[in-house]
Design a protein around this motif. Sequence first.
Motif, PDB file in Angstrom:
ATOM      1  N   PRO A 137      26.696   8.463 -24.141  1.00 39.08           N
ATOM      2  CA  PRO A 137      26.448   9.598 -23.243  1.00 39.08           C
ATOM      3  C   PRO A 137      25.264  10.458 -23.691  1.00 39.08           C
ATOM      4  O   PRO A 137      24.562  11.040 -22.862  1.00 39.08           O
ATOM      5  N   ILE A 138      25.025  10.514 -24.991  1.00 39.46           N
ATOM      6  CA  ILE A 138      23.875  11.272 -25.481  1.00 39.46           C
ATOM      7  C   ILE A 138      22.577  10.615 -25.016  1.00 39.46           C
ATOM      8  O   ILE A 138      21.620  11.297 -24.634  1.00 39.46           O
ATOM      9  N   GLY A 139      22.523   9.292 -25.025  1.00 41.05           N
ATOM     10  CA  GLY A 139      21.339   8.578 -24.546  1.00 41.05           C
ATOM     11  C   GLY A 139      21.082   8.821 -23.077  1.00 41.05           C
ATOM     12  O   GLY A 139      19.937   8.975 -22.647  1.00 41.05           O
ATOM     13  N   ILE A 140      22.146   8.848 -22.291  1.00 39.21           N
ATOM     14  CA  ILE A 140      21.985   9.133 -20.864  1.00 39.21           C
ATOM     15  C   ILE A 140      21.480  10.558 -20.660  1.00 39.21           C
ATOM     16  O   ILE A 140      20.584  10.800 -19.833  1.00 39.21           O
ATOM     17  N   ALA A 141      22.013  11.509 -21.416  1.00 37.22           N
ATOM     18  CA  ALA A 141      21.557  12.897 -21.310  1.00 37.22           C
ATOM     19  C   ALA A 141      20.089  13.023 -21.727  1.00 37.22           C
ATOM     20  O   ALA A 141      19.321  13.770 -21.101  1.00 37.22           O
ATOM     21  N   ILE A 142      19.681  12.296 -22.760  1.00 34.23           N
ATOM     22  CA  ILE A 142      18.285  12.338 -23.189  1.00 34.23           C
ATOM     23  C   ILE A 142      17.379  11.743 -22.128  1.00 34.23           C
ATOM     24  O   ILE A 142      16.281  12.249 -21.869  1.00 34.23           O
ATOM     25  N   ALA A 143      17.806  10.676 -21.473  1.00 37.55           N
ATOM     26  CA  ALA A 143      16.994  10.087 -20.394  1.00 37.55           C
ATOM     27  C   ALA A 143      16.846  11.063 -19.235  1.00 37.55           C
ATOM     28  O   ALA A 143      15.749  11.220 -18.678  1.00 37.55           O
ATOM     29  N   VAL A 144      17.912  11.736 -18.873  1.00 33.36           N
ATOM     30  CA  VAL A 144      17.858  12.693 -17.763  1.00 33.36           C
ATOM     31  C   VAL A 144      16.980  13.892 -18.134  1.00 33.36           C
ATOM     32  O   VAL A 144      16.176  14.364 -17.323  1.00 33.36           O
ATOM     33  N   CYS A 145      17.084  14.377 -19.369  1.00 29.26           N
ATOM     34  CA  CYS A 145      16.249  15.497 -19.810  1.00 29.26           C
ATOM     35  C   CYS A 145      14.785  15.089 -19.917  1.00 29.26           C
ATOM     36  O   CYS A 145      13.895  15.901 -19.692  1.00 29.26           O
ATOM     37  N   THR A 146      14.517  13.834 -20.259  1.00 30.14           N
ATOM     38  CA  THR A 146      13.139  13.362 -20.307  1.00 30.14           C
ATOM     39  C   THR A 146      12.524  13.365 -18.912  1.00 30.14           C
ATOM     40  O   THR A 146      11.375  13.776 -18.727  1.00 30.14           O
ATOM     41  N   LEU A 183      13.166  18.429 -25.011  1.00 32.09           N
ATOM     42  CA  LEU A 183      14.445  18.202 -24.331  1.00 32.09           C
ATOM     43  C   LEU A 183      15.022  19.493 -23.757  1.00 32.09           C
ATOM     44  O   LEU A 183      15.676  19.471 -22.706  1.00 32.09           O
ATOM     45  N   ALA A 184      14.772  20.627 -24.409  1.00 34.09           N
ATOM     46  CA  ALA A 184      15.235  21.908 -23.876  1.00 34.09           C
ATOM     47  C   ALA A 184      14.514  22.249 -22.582  1.00 34.09           C
ATOM     48  O   ALA A 184      15.122  22.774 -21.636  1.00 34.09           O
ATOM     49  N   ALA A 185      13.222  21.934 -22.522  1.00 33.12           N
ATOM     50  CA  ALA A 185      12.479  22.157 -21.270  1.00 33.12           C
ATOM     51  C   ALA A 185      13.033  21.259 -20.168  1.00 33.12           C
ATOM     52  O   ALA A 185      13.133  21.678 -19.012  1.00 33.12           O
ATOM     53  N   GLY A 186      13.385  20.032 -20.510  1.00 21.62           N
ATOM     54  CA  GLY A 186      13.973  19.119 -19.523  1.00 21.62           C
ATOM     55  C   GLY A 186      15.316  19.603 -19.037  1.00 21.62           C
ATOM     56  O   GLY A 186      15.622  19.532 -17.842  1.00 21.62           O
ATOM     57  N   ALA A 187      16.139  20.102 -19.960  1.00 25.18           N
ATOM     58  CA  ALA A 187      17.452  20.619 -19.564  1.00 25.18           C
ATOM     59  C   ALA A 187      17.302  21.861 -18.688  1.00 25.18           C
ATOM     60  O   ALA A 187      18.017  22.025 -17.695  1.00 25.18           O
ATOM     61  N   GLY A 188      16.355  22.732 -19.032  1.00 22.70           N
ATOM     62  CA  GLY A 188      16.100  23.908 -18.200  1.00 22.70           C
ATOM     63  C   GLY A 188      15.600  23.539 -16.818  1.00 22.70           C
ATOM     64  O   GLY A 188      15.966  24.161 -15.822  1.00 22.70           O
ATOM     65  N   SER A 189      14.765  22.520 -16.759  1.00 25.54           N
ATOM     66  CA  SER A 189      14.260  22.034 -15.478  1.00 25.54           C
ATOM     67  C   SER A 189      15.408  21.514 -14.619  1.00 25.54           C
ATOM     68  O   SER A 189      15.445  21.761 -13.405  1.00 25.54           O
ATOM     69  N   LEU A 190      16.322  20.806 -15.226  1.00 27.08           N
ATOM     70  CA  LEU A 190      17.455  20.279 -14.463  1.00 27.08           C
ATOM     71  C   LEU A 190      18.366  21.397 -13.960  1.00 27.08           C
ATOM     72  O   LEU A 190      18.919  21.299 -12.872  1.00 27.08           O
ATOM     73  N   ILE A 250      17.281  24.398 -13.131  1.00 23.16           N
ATOM     74  CA  ILE A 250      16.545  24.987 -12.017  1.00 23.16           C
ATOM     75  C   ILE A 250      16.684  24.124 -10.765  1.00 23.16           C
ATOM     76  O   ILE A 250      16.946  24.618  -9.667  1.00 23.16           O
ATOM     77  N   HIS A 251      16.508  22.809 -10.916  1.00 25.67           N
ATOM     78  CA  HIS A 251      16.644  21.914  -9.766  1.00 25.67           C
ATOM     79  C   HIS A 251      18.072  21.901  -9.228  1.00 25.67           C
ATOM     80  O   HIS A 251      18.278  21.799  -8.015  1.00 25.67           O
ATOM     81  N   GLY A 252      19.058  21.996 -10.103  1.00 27.01           N
ATOM     82  CA  GLY A 252      20.446  22.051  -9.653  1.00 27.01           C
ATOM     83  C   GLY A 252      20.751  23.305  -8.862  1.00 27.01           C
ATOM     84  O   GLY A 252      21.432  23.257  -7.834  1.00 27.01           O
ATOM     85  N   ILE A 253      20.236  24.444  -9.319  1.00 29.74           N
ATOM     86  CA  ILE A 253      20.445  25.696  -8.588  1.00 29.74           C
ATOM     87  C   ILE A 253      19.751  25.646  -7.237  1.00 29.74           C
ATOM     88  O   ILE A 253      20.311  26.071  -6.214  1.00 29.74           O
ATOM     89  N   ARG A 254      18.521  25.101  -7.199  1.00 34.80           N
ATOM     90  CA  ARG A 254      17.817  24.964  -5.929  1.00 34.80           C
ATOM     91  C   ARG A 254      18.597  24.071  -4.954  1.00 34.80           C
ATOM     92  O   ARG A 254      18.697  24.368  -3.766  1.00 34.80           O
ATOM     93  N   TYR A 255      19.131  22.981  -5.468  1.00 39.23           N
ATOM     94  CA  TYR A 255      19.895  22.065  -4.620  1.00 39.23           C
ATOM     95  C   TYR A 255      21.135  22.759  -4.054  1.00 39.23           C
ATOM     96  O   TYR A 255      21.439  22.637  -2.859  1.00 39.23           O
ATOM     97  N   MET A 256      21.849  23.481  -4.910  1.00 39.75           N
ATOM     98  CA  MET A 256      23.054  24.157  -4.435  1.00 39.75           C
ATOM     99  C   MET A 256      22.729  25.266  -3.433  1.00 39.75           C
ATOM    100  O   MET A 256      23.508  25.503  -2.499  1.00 39.75           O
ATOM    101  N   MET A 257      21.578  25.911  -3.597  1.00 43.00           N
ATOM    102  CA  MET A 257      21.192  26.939  -2.632  1.00 43.00           C
ATOM    103  C   MET A 257      20.809  26.312  -1.287  1.00 43.00           C
ATOM    104  O   MET A 257      21.121  26.870  -0.227  1.00 43.00           O
TER     105      MET A 257
END
Length: 114
Positions: free
Chosen positions: A45-54, A92-99, A101-108
């Motif tokens: 699961p850590i590898g999947i999270a790293i891929a998504v954050c990348t 990776l922190a920038a990637g997580a922050g980006s996700l 932001i995109h999640g909040i935009r999607y929910m809005m």
Amino acid sequence: MARARSRKSFKWPNKILLTAASLAMVATWTYGFWKGVGTGFIAIPIGIAIAVCTIGAFSFPFITAVTTVLGALAGSDVGTINVIRGGIFGFLAAGAGSLVIHGIRYMMQRGWLR
């Protein structure tokens, strides 16, 4: 009536982005299973999270560059490995922050957040 020209799809940047994310994920899995089977199952699961954050880190390139440099400079007085580690964590922190932001935009857009 004239036909409208369709826009050309840019597929190469997506392939490069998915290749980078896949390499990061496979590298995490390889290291995890190299350390042991128990660590390998934690690394899945850590590898999947790293891929998504990348993938998310490339959404905002300027912010990603700034956080990567700041993360690298934060550990520059201790040693080289901490510079590399800080840069990777900043990326990776920038990637997580980006996700986030995109999640909040999607929910809005869906009307779930008002």
